[in-house]
Design an enzyme around this catalytic site. Structure first.
Site, PDB file in Angstrom:
ATOM      1  N   HIS A 165      -2.419  -3.358  -5.115  1.00 16.02           N
ATOM      2  CA  HIS A 165      -2.197  -2.251  -4.179  1.00 16.02           C
ATOM      3  C   HIS A 165      -2.341  -0.948  -4.954  1.00 16.02           C
ATOM      4  CE1 HIS A 165       0.289  -0.607  -0.551  1.00 16.02           C
ATOM      5  NE2 HIS A 165      -0.563   0.309  -1.007  1.00 16.02           N
ATOM      6  N   HIS A 222      -4.711   0.835   7.716  1.00 15.10           N
ATOM      7  CA  HIS A 222      -3.610   1.733   7.368  1.00 15.10           C
ATOM      8  C   HIS A 222      -3.235   2.569   8.578  1.00 15.10           C
ATOM      9  CE1 HIS A 222      -1.166   4.749   5.376  1.00 15.10           C
ATOM     10  NE2 HIS A 222      -1.221   4.052   4.258  1.00 15.10           N
ATOM     11  N   HIS A 259      -1.184  -1.927   6.305  1.00 17.32           N
ATOM     12  CA  HIS A 259      -0.005  -1.055   6.342  1.00 17.32           C
ATOM     13  C   HIS A 259       0.211  -0.772   7.828  1.00 17.32           C
ATOM     14  CE1 HIS A 259       1.956   2.984   4.945  1.00 17.32           C
ATOM     15  NE2 HIS A 259       2.139   2.867   6.252  1.00 17.32           N
ATOM     16  N   HIS A 312       3.737  -3.624   1.223  1.00 18.78           N
ATOM     17  CA  HIS A 312       5.144  -3.169   1.260  1.00 18.78           C
ATOM     18  C   HIS A 312       5.864  -3.690   2.501  1.00 18.78           C
ATOM     19  CE1 HIS A 312       2.890  -0.094   3.373  1.00 18.78           C
ATOM     20  NE2 HIS A 312       2.496   0.463   2.236  1.00 18.78           N
ATOM     21  N   HIS A 360       2.118  11.136   2.426  1.00 16.74           N
ATOM     22  CA  HIS A 360       1.494  11.016   3.745  1.00 16.74           C
ATOM     23  C   HIS A 360       1.228  12.360   4.416  1.00 16.74           C
ATOM     24  CE1 HIS A 360       1.364   6.716   3.765  1.00 16.74           C
ATOM     25  NE2 HIS A 360       2.601   6.689   3.299  1.00 16.74           N
ATOM     26  N   ASP A 387       1.313   0.453  -5.522  1.00 23.87           N
ATOM     27  CA  ASP A 387       1.111   1.584  -4.601  1.00 23.87           C
ATOM     28  C   ASP A 387       0.930   2.862  -5.411  1.00 23.87           C
ATOM     29  OD1 ASP A 387       0.707   2.756  -2.155  1.00 23.87           O
ATOM     30  OD2 ASP A 387       2.685   2.334  -1.350  1.00 23.87           O
TER      31      ASP A 387
END
EC number: 3.5.1.5
Length: 843
Positions: free
Chosen positions: A405, A490, A517, A543, A591, A631
Site C-alpha cells: 500500500h 478509492h 478504499h 486499512h 485527503h 500507506d
C-alpha cells in the site's frame, strides 16, 4: 573549506554527538545511537586537542558514560565504539571496548568542549535491571562434535623455533614439516575441535591431540600436496614415501588410542552457550527479538555439529577444507549465507542458504562434500573457489518485506523502505500530485510508462496499480496493458457499487487484483451494500479498520468475509496512547480537506475511533487481518511497516498472553513461534499471494528471488544489518569509507554495489499484468528490470492467507462503536510504550 567526504561525514557525527551532549546535559539517559555518537565525537575532539595517544583514548572512551547515564538496554547493545581521527602522526584507529563499564561516567569529560552545564549525577536514576535486547536463552544439555566419526589420539611435537597453529579442518597429514607425529595414523584425519578453531603449538611444545576422520567422499586436497586424492589405505605406502622424501617430521606413535566419537573417550563436548558464541544458537535455544518480549525458539538446525561453515583466517572455508577444490563454477554456489537463523512463515530454523543467479537454490548444509558428510552437505550447496560468503553466525535472516500500500509521492521513499528491510513495493502514483497524495493510482498509460522507467534502476521490486473508479470498462484495459498489475478503487474518486462491480469484472478478465478504499461517507450505501457489490469476488480491502478510510463506523466487518483479503496500514499499529490524537491532522492533509468546512471535519472525525482501532489489534492477533502495509506519506510510514508489525505482536503478547497453537487450541508453546510466524506472514508471504507474485518473492524458499534481510537479534525489527536484493548486497550498515576497516563511525545504512548502475535492475522485478507482459512493455519501455506477470489472484479467499485465515462474524455497534467477533467483545487498552523505539532511534 575543501572538505573531503570523510570530513563531511564526521560533521554529521559531530552534530549527533553534540545533540547527545545537550540531552545528557539536561539529565536525559541516552539511547544506543546517542551514546555511540557522544563517545565517538568526543574521542575526535580529544584527538584534536593533541595531548593524548591512541592507548590513552581507548581508556578515556570508557570513562565518559556510565550505566546510569544511558537507557538500561544500552550496555547490552553497545559492545564497541570505533572511530578514526587525525593525530600528529596521521590517521589512526581508536577502539573503545566495553564503553559502558561503570555505574557513572565522568560527565566533565563527556561534555568537554561543549560549554554545556555539567548536570549533577543525582539527575540520573538508578541503574535498574532490564531484559536485554537479543537475549539468548540456552537449552540445557550438551552437544557432541563430529558424532560417530572414527577418532584417535596422537602425540605432536613442534621442532620449529616458531609457533605453529593448525586449524580444525586442515588435513593433519599435510601439516607443517616441523611438526613431528605419526603421519601414517593421521592419514585422512583432522583435529577433533570446534569448527573454525585451532590448536597452537609453541616452539618445543609436545601435545597430545585427538583426530577424527574426515567425512563425505573422503578426498584430500590442498595443504602441501602430500596425500592429494581420495583416501585409500592401499596408497598409504606411496603417501608415506612422499612424507619422508619431502622431509616432513614423522614418528610412529604406538600408544595411540582409537575409538568412535560418542563412546565418551574421545568426545569433544560443548554446552549450548559456548556453541552459540561461535556459531549462533541452535535447536532448542530461544532468541529475544530486539527489545520485545517475543522469543523465537529454533526448531531445527541443519548443521552437522563439528562441520559448520566458518569463514576467516585459519577457519573452515579454505581450499581443500570447507571450500572444495576441483569443482567448476556451475557446480558451486555464487554466494552462501552461513549459519543463519531463519524466521519465516514456514518455520524458525537454522541453516546455510545457497544463492545462484540471484535465486535461493538450496537451504540446508553447505560446504565441501569431499570432507563433509554427504547426509549433511546438499549437492546444490557446494562451496568452491567461485563462492562468496556472507557470515550470518548469531544473526537472523528473514525474507525481504513487501509493502503493498504505497503512495509513490516521492522517489526518496524507496531509500527509506529498503533501509528498513522492505524489498518490494506495490501501489500507485505519479509523484506529489494531489491525486497521488490521496490515492494509490497511476492513471494513464503515459504515467505507467513514467513510473516503470523512473524506478527501473532502483534495487526494489515494483508493481503499480491503475485507477479503477469508473462504471464503464473503457480505459481500464489500456492501463492494464500499459503495465498495471492491479486496479485501485478509492473513495476520493468515487467507490460506488457501480464502479466496484465494473472494476471487478475487468479484473476477472485480466487476472489482476483489485484494492479498495471504501466509502467513508456511506454516500451510495453502507458496508453491507459494498460487500454485496463484490458479488463474492476476490478483493483486497485497504486499512480495513477504517481510520485510513472506509465505511464509518463498521468497515471492519469485512474482516469476516471469506472473499475479502483484509489489510491494515501502520499508523494504527498498534493502538497506543497517542494514536487517536495524531490522526485528525494527518487525515485532513492527506485527503485535501478544509478544517473551515464543518462537513470536512465531520468526515475526518468519523474515521477515527478508538474502539475499532483497539479491535484491530486483537483481530490481527487472531489472524483475522492478514496483512500490514504502510500507506506511505498518505497516512502511513513506509520505513515502519516491519517495526510496527512487531510492536503489535509484542503488545498482544503482553495483553493477551501466549497464543494457542492452531493444531492444539488448548495448549500454548513455551515460545512465541506461532505468533512470530503469524506476524511475519503479514508483511511477506500474504501480500505476495494477494498480489499474485508469491512464486517469485515473499518467503525464504527454494526457487524464489534471494531477497533477504539480515538482522542482529538485538536490533531485530528496528534496524537491519544488511539487505540482500536478488542475491546482491544492496544496502548495509557501513562505517567511514576512508577507514582502515569497515566498522569505525559514522556507521549508517548505505547503498552498496547491488544498488548502483544496472545492478538495481538486474536484481529486481517489475510486476505487471499478463496482458502487459505479452504486449512487450519490457522492450517498449526499454526496461532493465526483469518483467514478470502477476496471476492466480482471482478466486483467492481468506483461507489462502498463511496463518491469518480466521473468519469471525464481526459486528459493530453504530452508536458506541463496540466491536464483537463471534459475540465476544474485542477490547484492549492503548499502550503507553512500545519496544523498537526509544532505545534505537535518534529522533
Amino acid at each position: 573549506m575543501k572538505l573531503v567526504q570523510r570530513e563531511a561525514e564526521k560533521l554529521a557525527l559531530h552534530n549527533a554527538g553534540f545533540l547527545a551532549q545537550k540531552r545528557l546535559a539536561r539529565g536525559l539517559r541516552l539511547n544506543y545511537t546517542e551514546a555511540v555518537a557522544l563517545i565517538a565525537a568526543q574521542i575526535l575532539e580529544f584527538v584534536r586537542d593533541g595531548d593524548r595517544t591512541v592507548t590513552d583514548l581507548m581508556d578515556l572512551g570508557k570513562q565518559l558514560l556510565g550505566r546510569r547515564q544511558v537507557l538500561p538496554a544500552v550496555p547490552h547493545l553497545l559492545e564497541t565504539v570505533q572511530v578514526e581521527g587525525t593525530f600528529m602522526d596521521g590517521t589512526k584507529l581508536i577502539t573503545v571496548h566495553d564503553p559502558i563499564s561503570s555505574d557513572d561516567g565522568n560527565l566533565e569529560l563527556a561534555l568537554h568542549g561543549s560549554f554545556l552545564p555539567v548536570p549533577s549525577l543525582e539527575k540520573f536514576s538508578s541503574v535498574g535491571v532490564d531484559d536485554f535486547p537479543g537475549e539468548v536463552r540456552f537449552c540445557s544439555g550438551h552437544i557432541v562434535l563430529n558424532l560417530h566419526r572414527r577418532a584417535l589420539t596422537l602425540k605432536v611435537v613442534n621442532k620449529a623455533d616458531r609457533p605453529i597453529q593448525i586449524g580444525s579442518h586442515y588435513h593433519f597429514i599435510e601439516a607443517n614439516p616441523y611438526l613431528v607425529f605419526d603421519r601414517q595414523r593421521a592419514y585422512g584425519m583432522r583435529l577433533n575441535i570446534p569448527a573454525g578453531t585451532a590448536v597452537r603449538f609453541e616452539p618445543g611444545d609436545a601435545k597430545t591431540v585427538t583426530l577424527v576422520s574426515i567425512g563425505g567422499r573422503k578426498v584430500i586436497r590442498g595443504g602441501n600436496g602430500i596425500a592429494d586424492g581420495a583416501v585409500n589405505r592401499s596408497q598409504l605406502n606411496e603417501v608415506m614415501e612422499k612424507v619422508i622424501a619431502k622431509g616432513f617430521g614423522h614418528e610412529d606413535y604406538p600408544d595411540s588410542s582409537e575409538g568412535i566419537i560418542g563412546d565418551g573417550t574421545h568426545d569433544y563436548i560443548v554446552d549450548h552457550e559456548k556453541y552459540a558464541s561461535m556459531y549462533g544458537p541452535t535447536t532448542g535455544d530461544k532468541i529475544r527479538l530486539g527489545d520485545t518480549d517475543l522469543f523465537a525458539e529454533i526448531e531445527k538446525d541443519y548443521a552437522i555439529y563439528g562441520d559448520e561453515c566458518i569463514f576467516g583466517g585459519g577457519k573452515v572455508l579454505r581450499d581443500g577444507m570447507g571450500q572444495s577444490a576441483g569443482y567448476p563454477a556451475s557446480d558451486c554456489l555464487d554466494t552462501v549465507v552461513t549459519n543463519a537463523v531463519v524466521i519465516d512463515y514456514t518455520g524458525i530454523y537454522k541453516a546455510d542458504i545457497g544463492i545462484n543467479g540471484g535465486l535461493i537454490v538450496a537451504i540446508g548444509k553447505a560446504g565441501n562434500p569431499d570432507v563433509m558428510d554427504m547426509d549433511g552437505v546438499n549437492e546444490e550447496m557446494i562451496v568452491g573457489v567461485n563462492t562468496e560468503v556472507i557470515a550470518a553466525e548469531g544473526m537472523i535472516v528473514t525474507a525481504g518485506g513487501i509493502d503493498c500500500h504505497v503512495h509513490f509521492i516521492c522517489p526518496q521513499l524507496a531509500e527509506e523502505a529498503i533501509a528498513s528491510g522492505i524489498t518490494t513495493l506495490v501501489g500507485g502514483g505519479t509523484g506529489p500530485a494531489h491525486g497521488t497524495c490521496a490515492t494509490t493510482c497511476t492513471p494513464s498509460p503515459s504515467h505507467m510508462k513514467l513510473m516503470l522507467q523512473s524506478t527501473d534502476e532502483l534495487p526494489i521490486n515494483m508493481g503499480f496499480t491503475g485507477k479503477g473508479n469508473t462504471t464503464k470498462p473503457d480505459g481500464l484495459a489500456e492501463i492494464i496493458k500499459a503495465g498495471a498489475m492491479g486496479l485501485k478503487l478509492h473513495e476520493d474518486w468515487g467507490s460506488t457499487p457501480a464502479a466496484i462491480d465494473n472494476c471487478l469484472s475487468v479484473a476477472e478478465a485480466f487476472d489482476i487484483q483489485v484494492n479498495i478504499h471504501t466509502d467513508t461517507l456511506n454516500e451510495s450505501g453502507c458496508v453491507e451494500h459494498t460487500i454485496a457489490a463484490f458479488k463474492d469476488r476476490t478483493i483486497h480491502t485497504y486499512h480495513s479498520e477504517g481510520a485510513g478510510g472506509g465505511h464509518a463506523p463498521d468497515i471492519i466487518k469485512v474482516c469476516g468475509v471469506k472473499n475479502v483479503l483484509p489489510s491494515s496500514t501502520n499508523p494504527t499499529r498498534p493502538f497506543t496512547l497517542n494514536t487517536v490524537d495524531e490522526h485528525l491532522d494527518m487525515l485532513m492533509v492527506c485527503h485535501h480537506l478544509d478544517r473551515n468546512i464543518p462537513e470536512d471535519v465531520a468526515f475526518a472525525e468519523s474515521r477515527i475511533r478508538a474502539e475499532t482501532i483497539a479491535a484491530e489489534d486483537i483481530l490481527h492477533d487472531m489472524g483475522a487481518i492478514s496483512i500490514i502495509s504502510s500507506d506511505s506519506q498518505a497516512m502511513g510510514r513506509i520505513g515502519e511497516v516491519i517495526t510496527r508489525t512487531w510492536q503489535t505482536a509484542n503488545k498482544m503478547k503482553r495483553q493477551r498472553g501466549r497464543l494457542p497453537i492452531s493444531s492444539s487450541p488448548d495448549a500454548a508453546e513455551d515460545n512465541d513461534n506461532f505468533r512470530i510466524r503469524r506476524y511475519i506472514a503479514k508483511y511477506t508471504i500474504n501480500p505476495a499471494i494477494v498480489n499474485g507474485f508469491s512464486d517469485f518473492v515473499g518467503s525464504v524458499e527454494v526457487g524464489k528471488l534471494a531477497d533477504l534481510v539480515i538482522w542482529k537479534p538485538s536490533f531485530f525489527g528496528a534496524k537491519p544489518e544488511m539487505v540482500i536484493k536478488g542475491g546482491a548486497i544492496a544496502c548495509a550498515n557501513m562505517g567511514d569509507p576512508n577507514a582502515s576497516i569497515p566498522t569505525p563511525e559514522p556507521v549508517m545504512m548505505r547503498p552498496m554495489f547491488g544498488a548502483f548502475g544496472g545492478a538495481g535492475s538486474a536484481n529486481s522485478i517489475a510486476f505487471v499484468s499478463k496482458a502487459a507482459k505479452e504486449a512487450g512493455v519490457a522492450v517498449q519501455y526499454k526496461l532493465g528490470k526483469r518483467v514478470e506477470a502477476v496471476g492466480r489472484v482471482r478466486g483467492l479467499t481468506k483461507l489462502n492467507m498463511k496463518l491469518n485465515d480466521a473468519l469471525p462474524k464481526i459486528d459493530v455497534d453504530p452508536e458506541t462503536y463496540t466491536v464483537t467477533a463471534d459475540g465476544e467483545v474485542l477490547r484492549c487498552q492503548p499502550t503507553p510504550t512500545v519496544p523498537l523505539s526509544r532505545n534505537y532511534f535518534l529522533f
